[in-house]
Design an enzyme around this catalytic site. Structure first.
Site, PDB file in Angstrom:
ATOM      1  N   ASP A   1      33.099   5.485   9.049  1.00  0.00           N
ATOM      2  CA  ASP A   1      33.307   5.185   7.630  1.00  0.00           C
ATOM      3  C   ASP A   1      33.899   3.788   7.456  1.00  0.00           C
ATOM      4  O   ASP A   1      34.638   3.316   8.319  1.00  0.00           O
ATOM      5  CB  ASP A   1      34.245   6.255   7.030  1.00  0.00           C
TER       6      ASP A   1
ATOM      7  N   ASN B   1      24.432  10.780   1.007  1.00  0.00           N
ATOM      8  CA  ASN B   1      24.091   9.345   1.029  1.00  0.00           C
ATOM      9  C   ASN B   1      22.747   9.025   0.359  1.00  0.00           C
ATOM     10  O   ASN B   1      22.503   7.895  -0.039  1.00  0.00           O
ATOM     11  CB  ASN B   1      24.063   8.796   2.462  1.00  0.00           C
TER      12      ASN B   1
HETATM   13  C1  FPP Z   1      29.909   4.508   6.239  1.00  0.00           C
HETATM   14  O1  FPP Z   1      30.295   3.332   5.633  1.00  0.00           O
HETATM   15  C2  FPP Z   1      28.713   4.358   7.004  1.00  0.00           C
HETATM   16  C3  FPP Z   1      27.479   4.859   6.695  1.00  0.00           C
HETATM   17  C4  FPP Z   1      27.177   5.645   5.476  1.00  0.00           C
HETATM   18  C5  FPP Z   1      26.336   4.647   7.544  1.00  0.00           C
HETATM   19  C6  FPP Z   1      26.617   4.510   9.007  1.00  0.00           C
HETATM   20  C7  FPP Z   1      25.532   3.757   9.578  1.00  0.00           C
HETATM   21  C8  FPP Z   1      25.613   2.847  10.557  1.00  0.00           C
HETATM   22  C9  FPP Z   1      26.847   2.518  11.291  1.00  0.00           C
HETATM   23  C10 FPP Z   1      24.421   2.077  10.926  1.00  0.00           C
HETATM   24  C11 FPP Z   1      23.248   2.877  11.385  1.00  0.00           C
HETATM   25  C12 FPP Z   1      23.556   3.801  12.484  1.00  0.00           C
HETATM   26  C13 FPP Z   1      22.838   3.970  13.592  1.00  0.00           C
HETATM   27  C14 FPP Z   1      23.218   5.069  14.502  1.00  0.00           C
HETATM   28  C15 FPP Z   1      21.693   3.124  13.955  1.00  0.00           C
HETATM   29  P1  FPP Z   1      30.286   3.291   4.056  1.00  0.00           P
HETATM   30  O2  FPP Z   1      29.035   2.632   3.619  1.00  0.00           O
HETATM   31  O3  FPP Z   1      30.495   4.661   3.504  1.00  0.00           O
HETATM   32  O4  FPP Z   1      31.516   2.374   3.771  1.00  0.00           O
HETATM   33  P2  FPP Z   1      32.511   2.461   2.520  1.00  0.00           P
HETATM   34  O5  FPP Z   1      33.164   3.809   2.573  1.00  0.00           O
HETATM   35  O6  FPP Z   1      33.468   1.358   2.787  1.00  0.00           O
HETATM   36  O7  FPP Z   1      31.693   2.263   1.303  1.00  0.00           O
END
Ligand code: FPP
Length: 246
Positions: free
Chosen positions: A21, A69
């Protein structure tokens, strides 16, 4: 002594689950857009996968995309799907080199066809690797998973294959998408949020929880080792008394 040196390799958690996250907030802090944060997040995925495999962790399960998401702006959803396709394509060779088996859990039929194809190819190409299993939770939510398990069990009962008296915890666990691995002993969530967010609800019944303030793009090997050290310092009793109290 560094955290890595403090780890007792004989008592490693066999399965570590992570809620990655804070990509978006990290990017904002740098004055960049959210997609930049996801790209940086992939670098952390690579680092932590290597670190886990090197230590001898057998299962690593990453929450890469939740059912919720899908509700993000389509620009971000598309960028994440593109990133996923690109990363899987690029990393398959490395996974093979490191003897890591790739798996995925979640409602995979919801993924764009290109993404699903790439994922299936990578899973096929890495299926015989046995050093560590890296599972990506994609279009995943625990309530969806449990509902699916309930449906499968009901189907077996209604077709006469199964007796209601035979339905027990073990059978439920066998019908979850995680049936091929043990429950996670350790769950890590980055970015300072202290929630489970519909992740592996059944499987984390007895998991130790580790929350860190670090955003996912800044989470690194040292913080990962720290989580394992703290896990090893805690006493896991599974609802029983410890030996000196008996
Ligand atoms: C959370 O950060 C992350 C995600 C929803 C996506 C995770 C994806 C990756 C790390 C990249 C793709 C993964 C792979 C395995 C290739 P957020 O967007 O919720 O951050 P925030 O809470 O600060 O908005």
């Amino acid at each position: 002594m560094s955290y890595k040196e403090q780890i007792d390799l004989q008592r490693l958690p066999a399965h570590i689950a992570i809620i990655m996250d804070g990509n978006g907030r990290w990017a904002k802090k740098q004055g960049k857009n959210r997609i930049f944060g996801h790209h940086k997040g992939v670098e952390t995925v690579r680092k932590i996968t290597d670190a886990g495999a090197q230590l001898g962790v057998k299962y690593l399960t990453l929450y890469a995309f939740s059912t919720e998401n899908w509700g993000r702006p389509s620009f971000e959803v598309n960028a994440l799907m593109e990133l996923l396709v690109h990363t899987i394509r690029k990393e398959t060779k490395q996974l093979n080199k490191n003897n890591i088996c790739l798996k995925a859990i979640g409602n995979l039929e919801m993924l764009p066809p290109k993404c699903l194809r790439e994922l299936k190819d990578a899973m096929e190409l890495t299926k015989n690797n046995n050093r560590m299993t890296l599972t990506l939770a994609l279009s995943y939510s625990a309530r969806w998973e449990i509902t699916e398990a309930v449906k499968q069990i009901c189907q077996k009962v209604s077709s006469g294959q199964l007796n209601i008296a035979e339905v027990n915890e073990q059978l439920v666990a066998q019908n979850l998408s995680t049936a091929y691995m043990p429950d996670p002993e350790l769950l890590i969530r980055t970015s300072g949020e202290q929630r489970i967010s519909n992740y592996l609800l059944w499987q984390i019944a007895y998991s130790e929880l580790f929350f860190t303030e670090k955003f996912w793009p800044e989470f690194d090997e040292e913080e990962f080792y720290k989580a394992i050290c703290i896990f090893q310092q805690r006493e896991r009793r599974f609802g029983k008394l410890n030996t000196t109290e008996q």
